[in-house]
Motif scaffolding. Structure first.
Motif, PDB file in Angstrom:
ATOM      1  N   VAL A   1       0.870  -1.286   0.045  1.00  0.00           N
ATOM      2  CA  VAL A   1       0.041  -0.056   0.115  1.00  0.00           C
ATOM      3  C   VAL A   1       0.847   1.343  -0.109  1.00  0.00           C
ATOM      4  CG1 VAL A   1      -1.554   1.339   1.420  1.00  0.00           C
ATOM      5  CG2 VAL A   1      -2.015  -0.962   1.064  1.00  0.00           C
ATOM      6  N   VAL A   2       2.136   1.204   0.563  1.00  0.00           N
ATOM      7  CA  VAL A   2       3.200   2.220   0.776  1.00  0.00           C
ATOM      8  C   VAL A   2       4.033   2.301  -0.360  1.00  0.00           C
ATOM      9  CG1 VAL A   2       4.774   3.676   2.046  1.00  0.00           C
ATOM     10  CG2 VAL A   2       2.555   2.576   3.181  1.00  0.00           C
ATOM     11  N   ALA A   3       4.656   1.100  -0.555  1.00  0.00           N
ATOM     12  CA  ALA A   3       5.472   1.007  -1.586  1.00  0.00           C
ATOM     13  C   ALA A   3       5.341   1.094  -2.850  1.00  0.00           C
ATOM     14  CB  ALA A   3       6.284  -0.452  -1.248  1.00  0.00           C
ATOM     15  N   GLY A   4       3.865   0.624  -3.402  1.00  0.00           N
ATOM     16  CA  GLY A   4       3.515   0.719  -4.842  1.00  0.00           C
ATOM     17  C   GLY A   4       3.663   2.359  -5.087  1.00  0.00           C
ATOM     18  N   PRO A   5       2.668   3.244  -4.505  1.00  0.00           N
ATOM     19  CA  PRO A   5       2.747   4.592  -4.828  1.00  0.00           C
ATOM     20  C   PRO A   5       4.210   5.260  -4.886  1.00  0.00           C
ATOM     21  CG  PRO A   5       0.883   4.002  -3.555  1.00  0.00           C
ATOM     22  CD  PRO A   5       1.801   2.817  -3.406  1.00  0.00           C
ATOM     23  N   LEU A   6       4.842   4.893  -3.770  1.00  0.00           N
ATOM     24  CA  LEU A   6       6.231   5.367  -3.434  1.00  0.00           C
ATOM     25  C   LEU A   6       7.098   5.198  -4.953  1.00  0.00           C
ATOM     26  CD1 LEU A   6       8.172   7.171  -1.783  1.00  0.00           C
ATOM     27  CD2 LEU A   6       8.791   5.137  -0.693  1.00  0.00           C
ATOM     28  N   LEU A   7       7.100   3.940  -5.154  1.00  0.00           N
ATOM     29  CA  LEU A   7       8.006   3.349  -6.335  1.00  0.00           C
ATOM     30  C   LEU A   7       7.300   4.340  -7.584  1.00  0.00           C
ATOM     31  CD1 LEU A   7       8.735  -0.473  -5.773  1.00  0.00           C
ATOM     32  CD2 LEU A   7      10.264   1.647  -6.042  1.00  0.00           C
ATOM     33  N   SER A   8       5.885   4.317  -7.800  1.00  0.00           N
ATOM     34  CA  SER A   8       5.574   4.921  -8.843  1.00  0.00           C
ATOM     35  C   SER A   8       6.028   6.325  -8.805  1.00  0.00           C
ATOM     36  CB  SER A   8       4.124   4.695  -8.839  1.00  0.00           C
ATOM     37  OG  SER A   8       3.351   5.665  -9.882  1.00  0.00           O
ATOM     38  N   PHE A   9       6.011   6.810  -7.642  1.00  0.00           N
ATOM     39  CA  PHE A   9       6.447   8.537  -7.688  1.00  0.00           C
ATOM     40  C   PHE A   9       7.897   8.580  -8.081  1.00  0.00           C
ATOM     41  CE2 PHE A   9       8.361  11.803  -5.328  1.00  0.00           C
ATOM     42  CZ  PHE A   9       7.466  12.893  -5.486  1.00  0.00           C
ATOM     43  N   LEU A  10       8.682   7.762  -7.498  1.00  0.00           N
ATOM     44  CA  LEU A  10      10.203   7.791  -7.719  1.00  0.00           C
ATOM     45  C   LEU A  10      10.735   7.319  -9.271  1.00  0.00           C
ATOM     46  CD1 LEU A  10      11.393   6.082  -4.437  1.00  0.00           C
ATOM     47  CD2 LEU A  10      11.460   8.514  -5.061  1.00  0.00           C
ATOM     48  N   LEU A  11       9.667   6.498  -9.830  1.00  0.00           N
ATOM     49  CA  LEU A  11      10.083   6.187 -11.087  1.00  0.00           C
ATOM     50  C   LEU A  11       9.509   7.060 -12.331  1.00  0.00           C
ATOM     51  CD1 LEU A  11       9.613   2.350 -10.789  1.00  0.00           C
ATOM     52  CD2 LEU A  11      11.829   3.461 -11.032  1.00  0.00           C
ATOM     53  N   GLY A  12       8.554   7.645 -11.892  1.00  0.00           N
ATOM     54  CA  GLY A  12       7.910   8.783 -12.860  1.00  0.00           C
ATOM     55  C   GLY A  12       8.786   9.576 -13.736  1.00  0.00           C
ATOM     56  N   PRO A  13      10.020  10.060 -13.053  1.00  0.00           N
ATOM     57  CA  PRO A  13      10.856  10.936 -13.909  1.00  0.00           C
ATOM     58  C   PRO A  13      12.020  10.136 -14.747  1.00  0.00           C
ATOM     59  CG  PRO A  13      10.834  11.691 -11.424  1.00  0.00           C
ATOM     60  CD  PRO A  13       9.800  10.365 -11.620  1.00  0.00           C
ATOM     61  N   VAL A  14      11.880   8.720 -14.383  1.00  0.00           N
ATOM     62  CA  VAL A  14      12.824   7.911 -14.885  1.00  0.00           C
ATOM     63  C   VAL A  14      12.146   7.539 -16.415  1.00  0.00           C
ATOM     64  CG1 VAL A  14      13.924   5.630 -15.098  1.00  0.00           C
ATOM     65  CG2 VAL A  14      13.714   7.003 -12.815  1.00  0.00           C
ATOM     66  N   PHE A  15      10.957   7.436 -16.577  1.00  0.00           N
ATOM     67  CA  PHE A  15      10.217   7.108 -17.758  1.00  0.00           C
ATOM     68  C   PHE A  15       9.576   8.296 -18.279  1.00  0.00           C
ATOM     69  CE2 PHE A  15      10.305   3.260 -15.261  1.00  0.00           C
ATOM     70  CZ  PHE A  15      10.577   2.219 -16.416  1.00  0.00           C
ATOM     71  N   GLY A  16       9.937   9.600 -17.919  1.00  0.00           N
ATOM     72  CA  GLY A  16       9.621  10.736 -18.727  1.00  0.00           C
ATOM     73  C   GLY A  16       8.032  11.227 -18.235  1.00  0.00           C
ATOM     74  N   TYR A  17       7.716  10.774 -16.784  1.00  0.00           N
ATOM     75  CA  TYR A  17       6.320  11.198 -16.781  1.00  0.00           C
ATOM     76  C   TYR A  17       6.280  12.000 -15.281  1.00  0.00           C
ATOM     77  CZ  TYR A  17       4.751   7.879 -20.293  1.00  0.00           C
ATOM     78  OH  TYR A  17       4.671   7.292 -21.474  1.00  0.00           O
ATOM     79  N   GLU A  18       7.031  12.680 -14.994  1.00  0.00           N
ATOM     80  CA  GLU A  18       7.582  13.648 -13.918  1.00  0.00           C
ATOM     81  C   GLU A  18       6.090  14.464 -13.529  1.00  0.00           C
ATOM     82  OE1 GLU A  18      10.620  16.445 -11.591  1.00  0.00           O
ATOM     83  OE2 GLU A  18      10.840  15.970 -13.761  1.00  0.00           O
ATOM     84  N   ALA A  19       5.781  15.031 -14.449  1.00  0.00           N
ATOM     85  CA  ALA A  19       4.872  16.239 -14.502  1.00  0.00           C
ATOM     86  C   ALA A  19       3.380  15.818 -14.743  1.00  0.00           C
ATOM     87  CB  ALA A  19       5.326  17.706 -14.965  1.00  0.00           C
TER      88      ALA A  19
END
Length: 417
Positions: free
Chosen positions: A157-175
């Motif tokens: 519940v915590v790790a999934g959204p956190l990983l999504s948040f951290l990986l967003g910039p890696v895949f070009g989806y920061e903003a």
């Protein structure tokens, strides 16, 4: 045209050996199907109803927004747990092919159907392909003990959204840019296949990373809660309501007491200037993507808006689902309650068929529908049609719905008993 999509996966047969209103704990399966039927109506509300506004009847649409897909996903895990209850290792099929072939076929068919529906552009975010991934990912988690499964669900519940948040910039989806739904037309080369996998796992509208915690939570609830006991259903209702209040309440405190909203407005001004002209800039940014939040401020992880899929929204949505299951089980224990739930039960048993047919309608004559009239029409036709279908096919495997029956035939090669 609204593209906010709520949807339902297949009406998974619990398979625990009791029919509605029979055996020990009468009515619990009726209740689970009824909750699923309510989620179908919530899906209709978001897909073909007017825009959700917090006034008058609009509160019903606000209640459905974002919670229907979460409820479907939670119920998928819960039904998987019920299906396994009482089975011993000796009752498991021998051999890899016998054990995993039905699962792989079912998931392949769901994924193919989802990709085809998305290619028709019905104006909704089709989730069937995502559900295929959920079912595949859930298989290893059907074996751990209830305490282990509960701990894993809590971590995810915590790790999934956190990983999504951290990986967003890696895949070009920061903003921005998340929330896509893969369609069959994307599978034209290796690049397209990679993009589809990325959307299903991370950047799509219902990515595995942020929605799979609901499956795990449902599995844990199904293991821990024996619905044959009325006191367990009452506890589910109370603890579910408490979890919902904690999730949504913590988000409110973070935003309005701890200054989270002011910091988010600063982040919007710096990173999302196109949203500043909206009545609510924070919500305008969140409306631009589904299944995750932007990676531009840590405070985004403390919101609980629809489809944000933060830890707090996940806790709140899971709490709502838990409370509804408990309440509906209590209602279904009486003849009068089971009778009142019967239309919802019939619709919930045929949720996959209802979903596919409504998507086809939205891809055709009902494309772009968004009114109370459209909502009443979809809901009324679905409830009456599901009730009539189950009455006509009462003594046939087809009673669970045409697509549900075909899916079982394809996966198992024989009708369900």
């Amino acid at each position: 045209m609204r593209v906010t999509a709520v949807r339902n996966g297949p009406a998974t047969d619990t398979g625990d050996g009791t029919g509605p209103g029979t055996g020990p704990g009468p009515g619990r399966l009726v209740a689970v199907d009824a909750v699923r039927g309510l989620a179908v109506l919530g899906m209709f509300a978001v897909h073909v109803g007017p825009a959700p506004r917090p006034d008058g009847g609009g509160y019903l649409l606000v209640a459905a927004d974002g919670r229907a897909p979460a409820l479907f996903t939670l119920l998928a895990g819960f039904s998987l747990a019920l299906a396994q209850r009482g089975r011993t290792p000796a009752q498991q099929p021998d051999g890899w092919a016998l054990r995993y072939r039905p699962l792989l076929i079912r998931c392949a068919l769901l994924a193919g159907l989802g990709l085809l529906l998305a290619a028709l552009r019905p104006g909704i975010l089709v989730i069937l392909a995502f559900f295929a991934v959920y079912f595949l990912a859930a298989e290893p988690f059907t074996r751990p003990s209830a305490p282990v499964l509960t701990a894993v669900a809590g971590v995810c519940v915590v790790a999934g959204p956190l990983l999504s948040f951290l990986l967003g910039p890696v895949f070009g989806y920061e903003a921005s840019g998340r929330g896509a739904v893969p369609g069959a037309t994307a599978l034209t080369g290796w690049d397209g296949l990679g993009r589809v996998l990325c959307e299903l796992l991370l950047t799509g509208a219902y990515p595995l990373l942020t929605y799979f915690p609901y499956v795990l939570a449902g599995l844990a609830l199904g293991r821990l809660c024996d619905l044959r006991e009325p006191r367990v259903a009452r506890r589910m209702a109370l603890w579910g309501a408490a979890a919902a209040a904690a999730g949504y309440g913590a988000a409110w405190v973070a935003a309005h007491v701890l200054g989270g909203r002011e910091r988010l407005l600063d982040a919007v001004a710096a990173r999302h200037p196109e949203a500043l002209g909206a009545a609510d800039p924070v919500r305008e940014v969140l409306h631009g993507q589904f299944g995750a939040v932007p990676s531009t401020s840590w405070d985004w992880l403390l919101v609980a808006d629809p489809y944000s899929q933060t830890p707090l929204e996940t806790i709140g949505n899971a709490g709502v689902g838990c409370a509804l299951i408990g309440l509906f089980v209590l209602a279904a224990r009486s003849r009068a309650g089971a009778r009142l739930l019967r239309p919802l039960t019939a619709l919930g048993a045929m949720a996959l068929s209802a979903y596919v047919l409504h998507a086809l309608a939205l891809a055709g004559p009902a494309h772009g529908a968004a009114s109370w009239t459209a909502l009443a029409g979809f809901a009324g036709v679905a409830l009456v049609a599901a009730w009539a279908w189950q009455r006509f096919w009462a003594d046939s495997p087809l009673r669970r719905g045409p697509l549900e029956h075909l899916l079982r035939l394809a996966a198992q090669g024989r009708p369900a008993a």
